[in-house]
Design a protein around this motif. Structure first.
Motif, PDB file in Angstrom:
ATOM      1  N   PRO A 110       0.825  -1.193   0.000  1.00  0.00           N
ATOM      2  CA  PRO A 110       0.000   0.000   0.000  1.00  0.00           C
ATOM      3  C   PRO A 110       0.866   1.251   0.000  1.00  0.00           C
ATOM      4  CG  PRO A 110      -0.804  -1.578   1.606  1.00  0.00           C
ATOM      5  CD  PRO A 110       0.494  -2.103   1.099  1.00  0.00           C
ATOM      6  N   THR A 144      -9.580  -5.664  -0.656  1.00  0.00           N
ATOM      7  CA  THR A 144      -8.413  -4.942  -1.151  1.00  0.00           C
ATOM      8  C   THR A 144      -8.722  -4.112  -2.386  1.00  0.00           C
ATOM      9  OG1 THR A 144      -7.749  -6.935  -2.331  1.00  0.00           O
ATOM     10  CG2 THR A 144      -6.708  -6.531  -0.191  1.00  0.00           C
ATOM     11  N   ASP A 173      -5.832  -8.850  -6.444  1.00  0.00           N
ATOM     12  CA  ASP A 173      -5.992  -9.279  -5.070  1.00  0.00           C
ATOM     13  C   ASP A 173      -7.402  -9.755  -4.740  1.00  0.00           C
ATOM     14  OD1 ASP A 173      -3.725  -9.360  -3.583  1.00  0.00           O
ATOM     15  OD2 ASP A 173      -3.688  -7.213  -3.172  1.00  0.00           O
ATOM     16  N   ASP A 220     -13.965  -2.670   5.743  1.00  0.00           N
ATOM     17  CA  ASP A 220     -13.181  -3.893   5.944  1.00  0.00           C
ATOM     18  C   ASP A 220     -13.957  -4.842   6.852  1.00  0.00           C
ATOM     19  OD1 ASP A 220     -11.235  -5.841   6.571  1.00  0.00           O
ATOM     20  OD2 ASP A 220      -9.620  -4.397   6.209  1.00  0.00           O
ATOM     21  N   TYR A 256      -2.205 -10.227   5.170  1.00  0.00           N
ATOM     22  CA  TYR A 256      -2.645  -9.963   3.807  1.00  0.00           C
ATOM     23  C   TYR A 256      -3.663  -8.832   3.684  1.00  0.00           C
ATOM     24  CZ  TYR A 256      -0.643 -14.611   3.029  1.00  0.00           C
ATOM     25  OH  TYR A 256       0.206 -15.681   2.971  1.00  0.00           O
ATOM     26  N   ARG A 308      -5.724  -5.040   4.306  1.00  0.00           N
ATOM     27  CA  ARG A 308      -5.511  -3.713   3.728  1.00  0.00           C
ATOM     28  C   ARG A 308      -4.323  -2.982   4.347  1.00  0.00           C
ATOM     29  NH1 ARG A 308      -9.988  -1.537   0.972  1.00  0.00           N
ATOM     30  NH2 ARG A 308      -9.258   0.564   1.491  1.00  0.00           N
ATOM     31  N   ARG A 333      -3.264   3.517   6.297  1.00  0.00           N
ATOM     32  CA  ARG A 333      -3.557   3.141   4.907  1.00  0.00           C
ATOM     33  C   ARG A 333      -4.490   4.158   4.269  1.00  0.00           C
ATOM     34  NH1 ARG A 333      -4.297  -1.214   1.195  1.00  0.00           N
ATOM     35  NH2 ARG A 333      -5.132  -0.157  -0.649  1.00  0.00           N
TER      36      ARG A 333
END
Length: 453
Positions: free
Chosen positions: A16, A153, A158, A334, A370, A372, A439
């Motif tokens: 990211p 993602t 992904d 998420d 794995y 975000r 992020r």
């Protein structure tokens, strides 16, 4: 072919924006050698099916020959459940294999009805059936977690089996982590004891993520009717404003209670109005195997803190961290981060959270590796600490080190080590909040850069 494809995907996906790649470094004549951990994973994925096969085969060999694999909890489920028809369900005890605590049946009457079919088959059939179901649920738990990650993602590289240019990548990840997870402490002890944790976690994760309110609610309500602790999942529905799912979960739970009353009103009254809330009946609160906040605080202070001020303060801190994590997860949509955060909170605040209840760290670890916020320093450190905690079998060591499951005071270093799961759980809540916030900030800066170019 997979090795080349997977490695190229790692290069394409990268990290990211604004995040550093996870890397190992060693000083050598003033230079730093960077190791791309994703490239290492790509090589391991090439043999993931073999690793899974060997892992499952090794476990099944243990089921066949390991005498210490008594599956005492499965024995309780199987042997106690017929007592629901005799009125002795909550007086029954399993005295074999336990010299310090005869194991009672601690679940609601509805759970006994669910387990009754196990009592009509032989012990050999029951134990093998339960082991195969548990392994299947472990794979399903990992697979569901990875699918949720792939969807969240938002990258064409992904999204796994919902559009990935190489769907085999995510299938092999599921194989790899299922094979490895068989040997970590929460899963290993769940299998050894014949516990129901993997079944409940797999059902919950699959149904809570469903868009269908009825399915999501039924999953939570029925599992809560079996073991109560999944009821914390309703908090996720309320926070995400899925009120229809919350209503379905309440209705399903009340239905399980009603079925219990229909079959045995006397024992239902006894459970709901006399036994519920008595943590000492479930087991020793201060034993090292109890990895809840109450257990950790009790070992630290030398007495059972019950629901006193130390516990209330710890719950308040956990609630603040949960709110922080959920806010970050909801802002970016998420789903897995939100579900895992709620489940970890439930494990922290429950009076009893045996080490094998912490199977929720498996999807949590998948998110840390794995999700975000992958690659964020705190997220990476949290993943590493979880691997160390569950891979070292520290709780098993602490169990052997304590003189008795009933003696709460212990040396300070054993008390400190006994915080391992609660500490990692609290750190996971912080990692979700901090990692997703970083992020989001990076994405916004990247978008601003592009728009101004």
């Amino acid at each position: 072919m997979l090795r080349k494809s997977a490695t190229s995907q790692f290069r394409h996906v990268g990290q990211p924006a604004g995040h550093r790649l996870c890397r190992g470094a060693t000083a050598r004549t003033g230079t730093v050698t960077r190791v791309n951990l994703r490239a290492v994973e790509a090589r391991v994925l090439a043999v993931a099916p073999w690793l899974l096969a060997l892992s499952v085969l090794g476990h099944l060999v243990m089921v066949t020959f390991q005498q210490k694999m008594t599956m005492v909890d499965l024995m309780v489920y199987r042997n106690a459940s017929p007592e629901i028809f005799t009125g002795q369900l909550y007086d029954w005890r399993l005295r074999e294999f336990s010299d310090q605590f005869a194991l009672p049946f601690t679940y609601p009457p509805f759970a006994a009805l669910v387990f009754v079919p196990l009592s009509v088959v032989s012990w050999t059939v029951a134990r093998w059936f339960w082991q195969l179901v548990s392994l299947a649920c472990l794979w399903w738990l990992v697979r569901c977690a990875l699918r949720l990650i792939a969807k969240s993602t938002g990258s064409t590289a992904d999204v796994g089996d919902v559009g990935d240019v190489d769907p085999d990548l995510w299938r092999r990840r599921a194989m790899l982590w299922t094979g490895l997870s068989v040997w970590i402490e929460p899963v290993r002890t769940t299998l050894n004891y014949g516990q129901i944790n993997l079944v409940l976690a797999a059902v919950l994760l699959a149904t809570m993520a469903s868009r269908r309110a009825s399915l999501a609610g039924l999953g939570v309500g029925v599992t809560a009717g079996i073991k109560l602790t999944p009821a914390i999942s309703g908090l996720y529905f309320l926070v995400t404003r899925r009120f229809a799912a919350a209503a379905w979960s309440v209705a399903a739970f009340l239905l399980t209670v009603g079925l219990g009353y229909l079959v045995t009103p006397g024992q239902s009254n006894r459970f709901w109005f006399q036994l519920l809330g008595d943590a000492t009946r479930v087991g020793p609160v201060g034993s090292a195997i109890n990895q809840s906040l109450r257990g950790a605080l009790s070992r630290t202070l030398g007495y059972d803190v019950d629901s006193g001020l130390p516990w209330l303060l710890a719950v308040a801190v956990s609630a603040v961290l949960l709110g922080w994590a959920l806010r970050a997860a909801l802002r970016v949509g998420d789903t897995l981060a939100g579900i895992v955060a709620v489940q970890i909170f439930g494990l922290l605040v429950s009076p009893i959270s045996w080490s094998h209840h912490w199977v929720w760290m498996v999807p949590g670890l998948m998110w840390l590796l794995y999700g975000r916020a992958r690659g964020h320093r705190l997220v990476a450190w949290t993943a590493g600490l979880w691997v160390l905690a569950v891979g070292s079998y520290l709780i098993s060591f602490l169990l052997k080190a304590q003189p008795s499951i009933w003696i709460i005071p212990r040396p300070w270093y054993f008390s400190a080590l006994g915080w391992v799961y609660p500490a990692c759980g609290l750190l996971t809540l912080v990692a979700v909040a901090v990692g997703l916030r970083a992020r989001t900030s990076s994405d916004q800066q990247a978008a601003a850069t592009v728009s101004s170019a």
